[in-house]
Design a protein around this motif. Structure first.
Motif, PDB file in Angstrom:
ATOM      1  N   GLU A  51      17.213  17.882  -3.435  1.00  0.00           N
ATOM      2  CA  GLU A  51      17.271  16.428  -3.621  1.00  0.00           C
ATOM      3  C   GLU A  51      17.693  16.036  -5.039  1.00  0.00           C
ATOM      4  O   GLU A  51      18.187  14.928  -5.253  1.00  0.00           O
ATOM      5  N   ARG A  99      12.575   5.910  -1.223  1.00  0.00           N
ATOM      6  CA  ARG A  99      11.955   6.237  -2.511  1.00  0.00           C
ATOM      7  C   ARG A  99      10.530   5.709  -2.507  1.00  0.00           C
ATOM      8  O   ARG A  99      10.287   4.561  -2.113  1.00  0.00           O
ATOM      9  N   THR A 111       6.591   9.961  -8.215  1.00  0.00           N
ATOM     10  CA  THR A 111       7.747   9.477  -7.473  1.00  0.00           C
ATOM     11  C   THR A 111       8.235  10.540  -6.500  1.00  0.00           C
ATOM     12  O   THR A 111       8.315  11.730  -6.846  1.00  0.00           O
ATOM     13  N   TYR A 112       8.548  10.102  -5.290  1.00  0.00           N
ATOM     14  CA  TYR A 112       9.020  11.012  -4.246  1.00  0.00           C
ATOM     15  C   TYR A 112      10.208  10.392  -3.522  1.00  0.00           C
ATOM     16  O   TYR A 112      10.434   9.180  -3.576  1.00  0.00           O
ATOM     17  N   ARG A 113      10.936  11.260  -2.826  1.00  0.00           N
ATOM     18  CA  ARG A 113      11.982  10.815  -1.913  1.00  0.00           C
ATOM     19  C   ARG A 113      11.669  11.349  -0.520  1.00  0.00           C
ATOM     20  O   ARG A 113      11.149  12.457  -0.377  1.00  0.00           O
ATOM     21  N   ASP A 233      16.327   4.193  -1.895  1.00  0.00           N
ATOM     22  CA  ASP A 233      16.800   4.825  -3.113  1.00  0.00           C
ATOM     23  C   ASP A 233      18.266   4.466  -3.352  1.00  0.00           C
ATOM     24  O   ASP A 233      19.010   4.157  -2.418  1.00  0.00           O
TER      25      ASP A 233
END
Length: 262
Positions: A51, A99, A111-113, A233
């Motif tokens: 990612e 996001r 923070t993550y996706r 995102d």
């Protein structure tokens, strides 16, 4: 990347040799194309591994079981895949990515996706949380949890929660309730909500307790969450636009309806 089962490993070996013999440069560190071998779960793992390279990398999936939503090739189509890659000129098909920004009461942020969805649940008791949509207080939710999905994820957990199926080119989020509590005292909308790209969803838990945040196929546990924000995102996931790319609606039909005699 291949899942750890004999069939996928055999396909990996076959594909590796075919690509090498065709003159492709094979590298796992800075790839231009990531090939996932297995199922949709394997593609999710490949997405999270790379990612940080979403701006430059494209994905293609080889399925070793039933047809998946992220796969254009079956395990017996290796020669076809290699031939199509020889003709590749960089064409891509792009889908939105979710996001997630989680903030703790002590100020820490994570923070993550997600490619499919992210889900918030309280571990011990019924979750009570304010739901904000674009800074408007939408509802106070009571129930098992809340899930926010991408269009591609609309056919996954979201669908099992009664959410709508969205075409993956639609840039929107979908909020779905998990076993909401509705009676004369507590009320929620009771259906999924589709939110446009410009809007942000925020979930604000009412109790200092332990919560789980599931991001695709990974789960994290946190104490004392201040808020969890969800939005699309700026970066999308890019798939190789091969001649074998399967129509999204064909995938939905094959997965959930099949051939119907009329």
């Amino acid at each position: 990347m291949a899942s750890r089962n004999p069939k996928s490993e055999a396909v990996y070996s076959q594909l590796f040799n075919a690509l090498r013999d065709a003159g492709f440069i094979l590298s796992s560190k800075q790839p231009d194309i990531v090939i996932s071998i297995g199922g949709d779960g394997m593609l999710l793992s490949a997405f999270h591994k790379y990612e940080h390279l979403l701006d430059t990398v494209r994905f293609v999936g080889v399925h070793t079981g039933h047809l998946g939503f992220y796969t254009d090739y079956r395990d017996f189509e290796i020669d076809k895949l290699v031939e199509n890659l020889k003709m590749d000129r960089g064409a891509k098909i792009s889908y939105p990515v979710l996001r997630i920004v989680l903030q703790l009461k002590n100020g820490d942020k994570f923070t993550y996706r997600a490619l499919n969805e992210a889900t918030v649940k309280r571990l011990s008791k019924t979750m009570v949380a304010d739901v904000m949509i674009n800074q408007v207080h939408f509802e106070q939710f009571r129930g098992d949890g809340l899930s926010v999905s991408t269009p591609t994820g609309s056919t996954a957990y979201n669908k099992s929660l009664g959410g709508a199926v969205l075409h993956p080119t639609i840039e929107a989020l979908q909020l779905a309730e998990i076993a909401s509590l509705n009676n004369r005292v507590y009320r929620t909308l009771g259906s999924s909500v589709v939110v446009p790209k410009k809007d942000k969803i925020a979930i604000i838990p009412m109790h200092n307790d332990r919560y789980s945040l599931s991001v695709d196929n990974k789960t994290y546990v946190y104490d004392s969450i201040e808020a969890v924000g969800f939005y699309l995102d700026n970066t999308k996931i890019n798939f190789v636009a091969t001649p074998s790319h399967t129509s999204f609606w064909e995938r939905v039909k094959d997965a959930f309806i099949g051939d119907v005699d009329v």
